[in-house]
Design a protein around this motif. Sequence first.
Motif: not given
Lengths: 631, 192
Positions: A133-134, A137, A202, A206-207, A209-210, A213-214, A240-241, A244, B15-17, B19-20, B23, B27, B30-31
């Motif tokens: 996705a990125s 990153m 992270l 994150i990358n 998962v995105s 899904l996409n 991710i969960l 942190p 769309r994917a970015k 979504f980043i 996410l 996180s 959660i921190m």
Amino acid sequence: MSTITIQNNQHHDSHDDHAHGHHKETFLSKYVFSMDHKMIAKQFLITGIIMAVIAMGLSILFRLQLAWPDRSFPILETFLGKWAEGGRIRPEFYLALVTIHGTIMVFFVLTAGLSGTFSNLLIPLQLGARDMASPFMNMLSYWFFFTACVVMMCSFFVQTGPASAGWTVYPPLSALPKAIPGSGTGMTLWLISMICFVVSSLMGGINYVSTVLNMRTKGMDLWKMPLTIWAFFLTAILGILSFPVLVAGVVLLIFDRSFGTSFYLSDIVIGTQVLPNEGGSPILWQHLFWFLGHPEVYIVIMPALGISSEVISVNSRKPIFGYHAMVYSLIGITILSFIVWGHHMFVTGMNPLLGGVFMITTLIIAVPSAVKTFNYLATLWRGNIRFTPAMLFAIGLVSFFISGGLTGIFLGNASLDINLHDTYFVVAHFHLVMGSAAIFGMLAGVYHWFPKMFGRMMNAKLGYLHFWLTFICAYLVFFPLHFLGLDGVPRRYYAFTEFEFMQKWVTVNIFVTWAAIIAALAQVAFLFNFFYSIFKGKVAPQNPWEANTLEWTTPVEHLHGNWPGEIPTVYRWPYDYSKPGAEEDFIPQTVPFSLTMSSNMPHDFEGNTEAERIQEEWMAAQEAKQKTIVD
Amino acid sequence: MVQSINQHEVKLDFRAKKFIIWLFVVSSTIMFGGWTSYYIVFAASKGKGHGLVLPDLFMYSTGVLLVSSVCLFLASRAFRNQEFSMQKFFLWLTLGLGVIFAYLQISAWGTLVQTGAVFSNNNAAISLIYVVSGFHILHILAGLGLVLGSLFGAYRNISVDRQQFRMEITSIFWHFIDILWIYLYVFLLLNS
Ligand code: HEM
Ligand SMILES: [Cu+2]
């Protein structure tokens, strides 16, 4: 031909929305600051291998101390200087060795090295995406990881030595710079390194998962994804969960160390000096740490499980047994792993009722783990097995996962754990179930996807040698530790043989150390094979294992964007091996059902009545033809 | 044909970015969740919280942050209606209010210090006020960076798709840190 050029342009734009004209690949942009997921995967793998070799070296050093506590090895002094004065490892250094060994293995090798390599390589390739996705990153993720490794290694070169409070760095030992030498600068570096590492994880997670899904290709719905992808996907979610929370804990620890707060400190006396800190609680660190720490152990094992699902299915030439059950058990593990962390804390004086709750959740998590094991065995059962090195390592994983998982059930029972906690029994448990199993999964992945990564094959004979030596020695090293633990031998002791009742274990320790040395030497076979084959291995065919997944439809020669033309479309699940009626014993995901009329099954059409009708007509016609031939 | 596939892939990419960012929001939540659960367990086991009357400045800053969120919302709306000067105006306003927020937070620390509730404290609950608000300010800085990115895009007149992408991620993030601060503030008010 013209289509190809057009398509090339097209992926170009989609890729990099601010690039004008063509990429110029320099050495720096190709090998160092690469944004191509395949190159980043290799970077993670090679860094991971280097870190693994370092951590293995550290373990040999402390094994020497455990086997021969009174012997001097002058050679050590030449290498380690003041840390091994007179050829004997100093107690402070022993603790540092254990700590850094654990940290590197758990975080750098089995988390970054494993997920980083295979998620990066396989998510785009098996899902049919041009890249992550990125990609930017993704590159950062590698460089944060690299920084974390460098910072951690730097701690060997500071005056007071590396962190020494164990890989779980419990305060107050880790919170008081004066407590032991390792809690000085070394601990600060450990914390900095860990923050870099979490940032890297992270960004990577994150990358992943995105992307999952996409960015799946046409036809690749979630239930057509290979189990590898499911495993990487859920692992990334777990990361991710939970990571942190580790950051939250580490930040408080940094403040305690350097800014005089009392998050984890209370009532401390060093020598005759009473520290002013009050009101904190070290147990709270344990909660924060293990809230990450337990999911972390599954972050380590789940990718390895995913890899072996794929490898075992391909090399048994059979569909994986219980695909849905495999996915649901991964999901079950993901969810349950958040509510079992208390089993690491049974002896912290927790309310017995709470201990009971954690005991029950812990025993429940053994169920999905067992489901996976049974499914592996059922897949192997009466398979047409090809014993490639990758396959052997995958089977090795199953073996270790069983033998180490069983002792987990012992430890999950609070009444047993109170005796076994902090003994070698725990060491045996997690080295089998996590250490050996995950490393074997990782090695299975390396042998299996080496042709995809480097376009060449690894030598199989050396692979067999590597497997058998490692497999046997791993059991010889870790199995005896159970008995030490049952006898009450504590872990992390510099010289437990000073206690009379434990002296009888010296001979076992010598045996274990020899086994460890042989295991370490066996890795030379792997290292040689790996680096030699990158340059000189046999050139790989496009689909060397006759597998169904998409990565084997890409050309052997890597290119940015993965597929030269359009991304292939997916029509079927990835496990059509040895399908009755099919011409070959594998049907790649890209083959539509219209080309495999003779092997289609009613459930393949997922209720698509039109397709079912066509199939029935075809079968009727086929039967009629048969009849005319007979007549 | 090729053109449409191309646009399709670009859309997917955005769309994917986007979504980043979501996410990242998860996180980050959660921190902070880690710290507030620390607080809850700490307070429960010691039978005491921070025990302070929080400075009024926190109330003002909360107001400022809320208004900034509204401004950003208006900027997005202006962008959608293609009123680009309005969009820029509201983006500048968001930026300004964000800076004021950060300033007010730091002054609030000043008042806390004056009343003796310093960071290096034997009451970890008080130290935690600084930790959560401090890390929240770091998020504000990141958010200001995103607002600047949107502004920059607006002035440089980059393609509409990319401008929209920037506006969207800025909005997701800025509204998130707004809600995050309200959560933290209410949490600290309720658990004194
Ligand atoms: C069958 C399911 C499992 C159960 C019931 C279980 C149970 C436990 C328990 C109760 C402990 C705490 C022992 C103590 O410190 O006194 C423990 C430690 C540990 N387990 Fe497991 N475990 C299971 C599977 C796993 C898996 C799959 C992994 C990793 C892949 C793993 C990795 C670890 C590690 C690393 C530790 C030691 C941490 C330390 O203190 O340094 N376990 N396990
Ligand atoms: Cu655990």
